[in-house]
Enzyme design. Sequence first.
Site, PDB file in Angstrom:
ATOM      1  N   ASP A   1       0.891  -1.220  -0.167  1.00 30.01           N
ATOM      2  CA  ASP A   1      -0.046  -0.211   0.047  1.00 30.01           C
ATOM      3  C   ASP A   1       0.840   1.177   0.107  1.00 30.01           C
ATOM      4  OD1 ASP A   1       0.669  -0.663   2.593  1.00 30.01           O
ATOM      5  OD2 ASP A   1      -0.844   0.559   3.441  1.00 30.01           O
TER       6      ASP A   1
ATOM      7  N   GLU B   1       0.107  -1.396   5.653  1.00 25.71           N
ATOM      8  CA  GLU B   1       1.415  -0.956   6.334  1.00 25.71           C
ATOM      9  C   GLU B   1       1.168   0.583   6.723  1.00 25.71           C
ATOM     10  OE1 GLU B   1       5.159   1.030   7.377  1.00 25.71           O
ATOM     11  OE2 GLU B   1       3.587   1.582   5.914  1.00 25.71           O
TER      12      GLU B   1
END
Length: 438
Positions: free
Chosen positions: A127, A191
């Site tokens: 991400d 994350e």
Amino acid sequence: MARLSVCLLASLSALLLGIAAVSRSKGLRGTESQREPRIPSQFSQEQRIAMKEALKGAIQIPTVSFSPKELNTTALAEFGEYIRKVFPTVFHTSFIRHEVVGNYSHLFTIKGSDLSMQPYMLLAHIDVVPAPDKGWDVPPFSGLERDGFIYGRGTLDNKNSLMAILQALELLLIRNYIPRRSFFIALGHDEEVSGINGAQKISALLQARGVQLAFVVDEGSFILDGGPSLVLSYRVSVSEKGAINLMLQVNMTPGHSSAPPKETSIGILAAAVSRFCLAGEKSGPYRFIQYLNSRSIRNQTFFVSSLKVLKLAKDIVADDRVQFHVLDAFDPLPISPSDDQALGYQLLRQTIQSVFPEVNIVAPGTCIGNTDSRHYLNLTTGIYRFNPVYLQPQSFSSIHGINEKISVEAYETQVKFIFEFIQNGDTDVEPVPHLHEL
Ligand SMILES: *[C@@H]1O[C@H](CO)[C@@H](O)[C@H](O)[C@H]1NC(C)=O
Ligand SMILES: *[C@@H]1O[C@H](CO)[C@@H](O)[C@H](O)[C@H]1NC(C)=O
Ligand SMILES: *[C@@H]1O[C@H](CO)[C@@H](O)[C@H](O)[C@H]1NC(C)=O
Ligand SMILES: *[C@@H]1O[C@H](CO)[C@@H](O)[C@H](O)[C@H]1NC(C)=O
């Protein structure tokens, strides 16, 4: 990297503050004598083009984490398809097991030929933080190449690592590489907003399987390109700062705006906030208080641990009318070993010295940003955070900011680094005993 990528700043100050405590140990002994011949990290022109095109394709998939509950799951699913397409050998090798965890994260178990060797793990995340078009020279999800740089959100944080890890493995496999030491690759999908559904689930899965890791390598500090006159230093982060989110609140007696009091709540709050900005410029303990742009004036974020910091924050503001609310906090991470016995650290050092011979100093440092690696604390005592990437100090702000970009050369070197690192991991030689050198 979640929150700000301030490992970079830490590295810079460390660079300027001096070079004390540099280990001059010999590191790993006898790593030259491996049983299998080494596969040289040289790539054909075709492979180098395929490498950078694969990164561009990854940048074009907008795997944005907008908030802990709002991820672009369409893009995350598409990303899973994408890596299957560009790294077919990784997905079709008999000794590699691939699992999807938490719907969008990926865990690869690469089984080595010598099961007596303790495995390690490479981490990266899928991400990225949002990137509105405004201010960018090229659209942030275009992956366009300009003047030797690939632009886009995720080129430094952290699709470069993710793609380089899979790319290096793909290139090793097509040259018939079989590792001796097993390793894992864990790619988290959230994350930037906690890692709870990605890294944390992968960690729980491995804990349930009784896995213990020799060490973990994650994103973290960069190599600072200080120009020809400066010493090149490379800090391998062996810890992370804790974090605390504070809310500052001021309550005043309500009144009509036509007759404002001498001091308003906004004025008091603004003064408190500006004292933090000033504190950030000072030396001593204040230097560790990083005042960061926050979404609202009431939600300020500081990156240090927590009770001492709360006291420090109150001292800085020195105004009883300002109330402090701790929204969330966690302590700094334990310090991973960096001595001669520390396999992970020594393997990193060895690889840095061979891939970047011009780097004068390799030393342990601290990561002030937070990474997924904190979810793996139960699996290992050795957590190292680094990016084998040269960065101009002025490029720091592009991470989570505008015009994030990586040079094609830096990306190729990152692939080369991992290609070397994985092979170095096959050493069965114990780190040399500790020798004190005065
Ligand atoms: C989510 O990703 C898809 C591509 O996978 C893209 O078409 C869409 O615009 C993205 N949505 C947002 C809100 O960014
Ligand atoms: C995974 O997908 C299933 C089915 O769409 C959903 O029920 C579940 O909540 C998802 N889990 C995560 C961790 O996103
Ligand atoms: C501050 O942050 C808290 C927790 O994230 C949130 O609930 C609150 O709405 C925020 N306040 C403002 C003014 O943005
Ligand atoms: C670590 O292990 C302990 C004890 O088994 C457990 O309670 C804890 O939740 C684990 N922490 C993480 C982050 O997995």
